[in-house]
Write a protein that holds these residues in place. Structure first.
Motif, PDB file in Angstrom:
ATOM      1  N   LEU A 260       0.818  -1.210   0.000  1.00  0.00           N
ATOM      2  CA  LEU A 260       0.000   0.000   0.000  1.00  0.00           C
ATOM      3  C   LEU A 260       0.852   1.260   0.000  1.00  0.00           C
ATOM      4  CD1 LEU A 260      -2.842  -1.018   2.492  1.00  0.00           C
ATOM      5  CD2 LEU A 260      -2.983  -0.841  -0.002  1.00  0.00           C
ATOM      6  N   LEU A 261       1.929   1.249   0.769  1.00  0.00           N
ATOM      7  CA  LEU A 261       2.823   2.407   0.832  1.00  0.00           C
ATOM      8  C   LEU A 261       3.437   2.712  -0.529  1.00  0.00           C
ATOM      9  CD1 LEU A 261       4.717   1.753   4.195  1.00  0.00           C
ATOM     10  CD2 LEU A 261       3.040   3.555   3.739  1.00  0.00           C
ATOM     11  N   LEU A 262       3.701   1.659  -1.301  1.00  0.00           N
ATOM     12  CA  LEU A 262       4.313   1.832  -2.619  1.00  0.00           C
ATOM     13  C   LEU A 262       3.289   2.138  -3.702  1.00  0.00           C
ATOM     14  CD1 LEU A 262       6.926  -1.087  -2.571  1.00  0.00           C
ATOM     15  CD2 LEU A 262       7.330   1.340  -2.162  1.00  0.00           C
ATOM     16  N   GLY A 263       2.004   2.069  -3.357  1.00  0.00           N
ATOM     17  CA  GLY A 263       0.972   2.399  -4.329  1.00  0.00           C
ATOM     18  C   GLY A 263       0.444   1.233  -5.131  1.00  0.00           C
ATOM     19  N   THR A 268      -0.540  -9.046  -3.882  1.00  0.00           N
ATOM     20  CA  THR A 268      -0.182  -9.934  -4.984  1.00  0.00           C
ATOM     21  C   THR A 268       0.571  -9.178  -6.077  1.00  0.00           C
ATOM     22  OG1 THR A 268      -2.108 -11.344  -4.576  1.00  0.00           O
ATOM     23  CG2 THR A 268      -1.082 -11.495  -6.743  1.00  0.00           C
ATOM     24  N   ALA A 269       0.080  -7.985  -6.436  1.00  0.00           N
ATOM     25  CA  ALA A 269       0.752  -7.175  -7.456  1.00  0.00           C
ATOM     26  C   ALA A 269       2.152  -6.791  -6.997  1.00  0.00           C
ATOM     27  CB  ALA A 269      -0.068  -5.925  -7.754  1.00  0.00           C
ATOM     28  N   SER A 271       4.072  -8.494  -4.840  1.00  0.00           N
ATOM     29  CA  SER A 271       4.913  -9.695  -4.840  1.00  0.00           C
ATOM     30  C   SER A 271       5.359 -10.054  -6.255  1.00  0.00           C
ATOM     31  CB  SER A 271       4.169 -10.870  -4.217  1.00  0.00           C
ATOM     32  OG  SER A 271       3.870 -10.617  -2.859  1.00  0.00           O
ATOM     33  N   ARG A 272       4.451  -9.950  -7.211  1.00  0.00           N
ATOM     34  CA  ARG A 272       4.808 -10.259  -8.595  1.00  0.00           C
ATOM     35  C   ARG A 272       5.887  -9.318  -9.115  1.00  0.00           C
ATOM     36  NH1 ARG A 272      -1.359 -11.049 -10.916  1.00  0.00           N
ATOM     37  NH2 ARG A 272      -1.643 -13.222 -10.223  1.00  0.00           N
ATOM     38  N   ALA A 273       5.736  -8.023  -8.814  1.00  0.00           N
ATOM     39  CA  ALA A 273       6.707  -7.034  -9.290  1.00  0.00           C
ATOM     40  C   ALA A 273       8.090  -7.329  -8.728  1.00  0.00           C
ATOM     41  CB  ALA A 273       6.255  -5.631  -8.904  1.00  0.00           C
ATOM     42  N   PHE A 274       8.161  -7.630  -7.441  1.00  0.00           N
ATOM     43  CA  PHE A 274       9.472  -7.843  -6.828  1.00  0.00           C
ATOM     44  C   PHE A 274      10.080  -9.181  -7.237  1.00  0.00           C
ATOM     45  CE2 PHE A 274       8.490  -4.053  -4.749  1.00  0.00           C
ATOM     46  CZ  PHE A 274       9.665  -3.557  -4.210  1.00  0.00           C
ATOM     47  N   SER A 275       9.263 -10.170  -7.479  1.00  0.00           N
ATOM     48  CA  SER A 275       9.779 -11.444  -7.983  1.00  0.00           C
ATOM     49  C   SER A 275      10.341 -11.260  -9.391  1.00  0.00           C
ATOM     50  CB  SER A 275       8.666 -12.496  -7.988  1.00  0.00           C
ATOM     51  OG  SER A 275       8.248 -12.792  -6.669  1.00  0.00           O
ATOM     52  N   GLY A 279      14.044 -11.813  -8.955  1.00  0.00           N
ATOM     53  CA  GLY A 279      14.112 -13.256  -9.088  1.00  0.00           C
ATOM     54  C   GLY A 279      13.928 -13.968  -7.759  1.00  0.00           C
ATOM     55  N   ALA A 280      13.323 -13.281  -6.800  1.00  0.00           N
ATOM     56  CA  ALA A 280      13.075 -13.847  -5.476  1.00  0.00           C
ATOM     57  C   ALA A 280      11.835 -13.180  -4.898  1.00  0.00           C
ATOM     58  CB  ALA A 280      14.278 -13.626  -4.559  1.00  0.00           C
ATOM     59  N   SER A 281      11.147 -13.886  -4.038  1.00  0.00           N
ATOM     60  CA  SER A 281       9.928 -13.344  -3.442  1.00  0.00           C
ATOM     61  C   SER A 281      10.277 -12.316  -2.367  1.00  0.00           C
ATOM     62  CB  SER A 281       9.111 -14.470  -2.812  1.00  0.00           C
ATOM     63  OG  SER A 281       9.788 -14.969  -1.663  1.00  0.00           O
ATOM     64  N   PRO A 282       9.324 -11.449  -2.001  1.00  0.00           N
ATOM     65  CA  PRO A 282       9.566 -10.516  -0.896  1.00  0.00           C
ATOM     66  C   PRO A 282      10.005 -11.224   0.386  1.00  0.00           C
ATOM     67  CG  PRO A 282       7.614  -9.841  -2.082  1.00  0.00           C
ATOM     68  CD  PRO A 282       8.029 -11.174  -2.657  1.00  0.00           C
ATOM     69  N   ARG A 283       9.454 -12.401   0.648  1.00  0.00           N
ATOM     70  CA  ARG A 283       9.829 -13.133   1.863  1.00  0.00           C
ATOM     71  C   ARG A 283      11.296 -13.546   1.811  1.00  0.00           C
ATOM     72  NH1 ARG A 283       6.496 -14.889   5.433  1.00  0.00           N
ATOM     73  NH2 ARG A 283       4.749 -14.631   3.960  1.00  0.00           N
ATOM     74  N   GLU A 284      11.742 -13.991   0.636  1.00  0.00           N
ATOM     75  CA  GLU A 284      13.146 -14.382   0.491  1.00  0.00           C
ATOM     76  C   GLU A 284      14.066 -13.164   0.585  1.00  0.00           C
ATOM     77  OE1 GLU A 284      12.764 -18.242  -2.455  1.00  0.00           O
ATOM     78  OE2 GLU A 284      12.498 -16.233  -3.296  1.00  0.00           O
ATOM     79  N   LEU A 285      13.616 -12.045   0.013  1.00  0.00           N
ATOM     80  CA  LEU A 285      14.423 -10.824   0.077  1.00  0.00           C
ATOM     81  C   LEU A 285      14.561 -10.331   1.514  1.00  0.00           C
ATOM     82  CD1 LEU A 285      12.965  -8.940  -3.023  1.00  0.00           C
ATOM     83  CD2 LEU A 285      15.284  -9.826  -2.805  1.00  0.00           C
ATOM     84  N   ARG A 286      13.531 -10.527   2.298  1.00  0.00           N
ATOM     85  CA  ARG A 286      13.573 -10.049   3.689  1.00  0.00           C
ATOM     86  C   ARG A 286      14.652 -10.751   4.493  1.00  0.00           C
ATOM     87  NH1 ARG A 286       8.564  -7.860   6.827  1.00  0.00           N
ATOM     88  NH2 ARG A 286       9.518  -5.997   5.962  1.00  0.00           N
ATOM     89  N   LYS A 287      15.009 -11.952   4.099  1.00  0.00           N
ATOM     90  CA  LYS A 287      16.054 -12.670   4.815  1.00  0.00           C
ATOM     91  C   LYS A 287      17.370 -11.906   4.777  1.00  0.00           C
ATOM     92  CE  LYS A 287      14.086 -17.250   3.886  1.00  0.00           C
ATOM     93  NZ  LYS A 287      14.312 -18.547   3.202  1.00  0.00           N
TER      94      LYS A 287
END
Length: 297
Positions: A260-263, A268-269, A271-275, A279-287
């Motif tokens: 929401l902060l990013l607009g 889902t939208a 997560s798709r953009a960041f994947s 090439g990794a999901s937001p959850r993987e990036l958070r690691k």
């Protein structure tokens, strides 16, 4: 010197020093004459309120890709500072240096330590805070959205502790001329990028509002960006990418909140953009948050 090079240099100097107050004191004792036309414009101002307004308005001539805001809410005055580009990190020394400079300006107008209501930093504490807390008279808050000093609004009426230096009108005119020249030399795409980043965390940013802030029509903005080969949507996407990554690795915000902060319309939208980008999901990036990661890439 580019902003990222400058910040990297003073960060290295801070890390190499055993003095936990080094960066703060460097800013606090910095003579106004060393910050050029901005310092010249501040020096003749009779009240602290005038000086801080000049500092906030003229800061772009001192440092690019950054923002200083000054606002009064009730009986408090807030002076905030941010580097707009989230890819430049860490920046502890820069934040301490700049807030130290602001505090030094306040000291010129006789602001006592107990007039400081609050102080906060973006970064997390990395050293023993006792020396800093004792020196400032309070323990700053860390891990905040911006670097900020809050003082009593009554202090804005404080006058200089000595006679003003220089002519206020002529110095203000020179600062205005410098700001106009800076605007003329800065590519439109770069100004758009800075405006988008200055409004990060506020949800969807539209081309119409950016055009209005630049004093342009949407058509004129599109033409200017096309001439520079930088369409608005591409600038917006890059801003989302960099800021979103920073939120993922430097905060514990929920993914839906970041979306929401990013607009984005939904998680889902987002997560798709960041994947797609990484090439990794937001959850993987958070690691990656377990390390102090620079997102310059």
């Amino acid at each position: 010197m580019s902003l990222d090079s400058f910040i990297a240099r003073i960060e290295d100097e801070r890390a190499a020093s055993a003095d936990s107050l080094r960066s703060w004191r460097s800013g606090e004792t910095l003579p106004l004459t060393t910050i050029g036309v901005l310092g010249d414009a501040i020096a003749p101002r009779r009240t602290l309120g005038e000086a801080l307004r000049i500092f906030a308005r003229g800061f772009p001539v001192l440092q690019s890709n950054s923002s200083v805001t000054f606002e009064v809410t009730g009986d408090e005055a807030h002076i905030s500072y941010r580097v707009l580009d989230p890819r430049i990190w860490p920046r502890r020394a820069d934040a301490e240096l700049t807030l130290g400079l602001i505090h030094g300006i306040c000291t010129r107008y006789g602001v006592p330590r107990d007039a400081i209501r609050d102080m906060c930093f973006e970064h997390q504490p990395d050293r023993d805070l006792r020396a800093l807390a004792q020196y400032l008279g309070r323990t700053p808050r860390f891990g905040q959205d911006e670097n900020r000093i809050t003082i009593s609004a009554r202090s804005l009426a404080n006058t200089l502790c000595h006679e003003p230096e220089g002519d206020a009108l002529s110095c203000a005119k020179k600062l205005d001329e410098a700001l106009v020249e800076l605007r003329r030399q800065t590519p439109v795409s770069q100004r758009v990028h800075a405006l988008i980043l200055s409004q990060k965390d506020r949800g969807q940013v539209h081309q119409a509002q950016i055009a209005a802030q630049l004093g342009m029509s949407e058509r004129s903005l599109r033409r200017a960006l096309a001439a520079e080969g930088q369409p608005f949507n591409a600038i917006l996407e890059e801003s989302r990418r960099a800021h979103g990554f920073a939120l993922l690795v430097r905060s514990d915000r929920l993914f839906g909140e970041i979306a929401l902060l990013l607009g984005y319309s939904d998680q889902t939208a987002f997560s798709r953009a960041f994947s797609r980008w990484y090439g990794a999901s937001p959850r993987e990036l958070r690691k990656m948050a377990t390390e102090e990661v620079s997102v310059i890439r």
